[in-house]
Design an enzyme around this catalytic site. Structure first.
Site, mmCIF file in Angstrom:
data_model
loop_
_atom_site.group_PDB
_atom_site.id
_atom_site.type_symbol
_atom_site.label_atom_id
_atom_site.label_comp_id
_atom_site.label_asym_id
_atom_site.label_seq_id
_atom_site.Cartn_x
_atom_site.Cartn_y
_atom_site.Cartn_z
ATOM 1 N N HIS A 45 0.802 -1.232 0.000
ATOM 2 C CA HIS A 45 0.000 0.000 0.000
ATOM 3 C C HIS A 45 0.833 1.279 0.000
ATOM 4 O O HIS A 45 0.541 2.241 0.719
ATOM 5 C CB HIS A 45 -0.946 -0.003 1.213
ATOM 6 N N HIS A 99 -9.550 2.492 0.572
ATOM 7 C CA HIS A 99 -9.469 1.385 1.525
ATOM 8 C C HIS A 99 -10.519 1.506 2.630
ATOM 9 O O HIS A 99 -10.237 1.264 3.810
ATOM 10 C CB HIS A 99 -8.057 1.345 2.119
ATOM 11 N N GLU A 132 -11.538 -3.088 -2.696
ATOM 12 C CA GLU A 132 -10.505 -2.167 -3.182
ATOM 13 C C GLU A 132 -10.322 -2.350 -4.684
ATOM 14 O O GLU A 132 -9.702 -3.316 -5.127
ATOM 15 C CB GLU A 132 -9.198 -2.444 -2.450
HETATM 16 C C1 BGC Z 1 -4.632 -6.140 2.182
HETATM 17 C C2 BGC Z 1 -4.380 -6.930 3.441
HETATM 18 C C3 BGC Z 1 -3.777 -5.998 4.434
HETATM 19 C C4 BGC Z 1 -4.738 -4.876 4.694
HETATM 20 C C5 BGC Z 1 -4.145 -3.874 5.629
HETATM 21 C C6 BGC Z 1 -5.613 -5.080 2.517
HETATM 22 O O1 BGC Z 1 -5.856 -4.329 1.385
HETATM 23 O O2 BGC Z 1 -5.091 -6.935 1.139
HETATM 24 O O3 BGC Z 1 -3.552 -8.027 3.186
HETATM 25 O O4 BGC Z 1 -3.440 -6.642 5.611
HETATM 26 O O5 BGC Z 1 -5.058 -4.236 3.504
HETATM 27 O O6 BGC Z 1 -5.074 -3.365 6.463
#
Ligand code: BGC
Length: 347
Positions: free
Chosen positions: A103, A174, A311
């Site tokens: 991310h 998110h 997402e």
């Molecule tokens: C991911 C997870 C990750 C989370 C973090 C998600 O988008 O796919 O693997 O732990 O975000 O909060």
């Protein structure tokens, strides 16, 4: 409407903005992370409730790795070993998830203070500049995100990005949804339907294996409306690796913004969320890592699986997977993508 949302440890002031429509729906947003802080929508009886997880103060957002409600960039999800090559040149990104990059890195767009542009009663635009070398990525990237709430209870999220050097871009949102509006409950009583016949299986560190697999005959098949509690603990290797759903679905809509990508229903309240995107993928994450009972807005402790994320994205680890759609943004091109969240009621 603009309000103070307190400040970060270094004194940076954070602001909160509210969009409203004629139906009484309210979406509140922060300039920190271009975060969706809350979405108030009615249930079958007309009762408004907040259906997204979030924190009560700015510093909690700055310290958290939950990514509650944030815009994710430069690159959603994981890049294996934080490494990739572009035009024969190797790049090393920040590693913030074991050996991998997740991310956008240690100081992703979720942790940045965005500049607020045009604000109206029903829309707001945020922008930021990510410097050349930010988290290891090449090129100066100019990014904007515009949220617009219409009177049909549809929230549109429109992303744009341009660069002065070829780079990678994969922006997403998110938000964690819990349509019950009871944010101390799990989402196991939600029905999820994802219009995707295929997905990208992962290894033990949640990096795609590179295979594009059929969901048919497995617990990953959510093409029919499925009660999450009925399937999430099925004996399935992919669910075991992720502790639930944490998978990129290859959407049948394939870039067509008029075809739904996913529908989530909460039968008890009647609330329904329908999602549309022009991107080819969507990570369905069932909040498996919310295990530490994170305390959020109104002092509510969120249980594991207390929210689910949808997402929209290009596929995880795209720069290292030649058979996935490319996440390279070329100089002179604009990364442009729209996601629509439509809120409605099932009778
Ligand atoms: C991911 C997870 C990750 C989370 C973090 C998600 O988008 O796919 O693997 O732990 O975000 O909060």
């Amino acid at each position: 409407m603009k309000q103070s949302f307190g400040q970060l440890q270094d004194g940076t002031a954070v602001s909160r903005y509210c969009l409203t429509n004629e139906q009484g729906v309210t979406v509140s947003l922060l300039d920190l992370g271009a975060v969706i802080h809350g979405i108030l929508v009615p249930d079958r009886a007309g009762q408004l409730a907040d259906i997204t997880l979030g924190f009560a103060n700015a510093q909690d957002y700055a310290e958290s790795t939950t990514y509650f409600g944030a815009v994710i960039g430069r690159h959603a999800n994981r890049i294996k070993d934080g490494a990739f090559e572009l035009a024969g040149q190797p790049y090393q990104l920040a590693k913030n998830n074991g050996a991998n990059h997740l991310h956008g890195g240690l100081m992703g767009f979720d942790k940045r203070l965005w500049t607020v542009g045009t604000v109206t009663a029903d829309s707001i635009e945020f922008s930021l500049i990510s410097a050349d070398g930010d988290q290891g990525y090449p090129g100066t990237l100019s990014v904007s995100v515009r949220y617009h709430l219409d009177n049909n209870n549809q929230l549109s999220i429109e992303y744009r990005a341009t660069t002065d050097r070829d780079t990678l871009v994969n922006l997403t949102q998110h938000s964690y949804f819990n349509l019950s509006g009871q944010l101390d409950s799990t989402v196991l009583d939600h029905q999820v339907q994802i219009f995707a016949d295929r997905y990208t299986p992962v290894d033990a560190s949640l990096i795609p294996t590179g295979v594009i697999a059929s969901v048919a005959g497995s617990a990953l098949d959510l093409t029919q409306a499925t009660l999450l509690g009925d399937v999430i603990d099925q004996p399935n290797e992919q669910l075991r690796l992720a502790g639930g759903y944490d998978h990129n679905y290859v959407l049948n809509s394939a870039g067509d913004l008029t075809q739904p990508a996913a529908i989530v229903r909460h039968p008890a309240s009647g609330r329904v969320l329908t999602l549309y995107t022009d991107l080819p993928g969507m990570q369905f994450y069932s909040g498996n890592f919310l295990a530490e009972r994170t305390v959020g807005k109104q002092g509510i402790a969120y249980p594991q699986r207390g929210g689910l994320c949808l997402e929209t994205q290009l596929f995880p680890d795209a720069p290292n997977q030649p058979n996935f759609p490319s996440s390279i943004l070329r100089t002179g091109d604009t990364w442009h993508s729209t996601t629509l969240l439509r809120f409605s009621i099932d009778d």
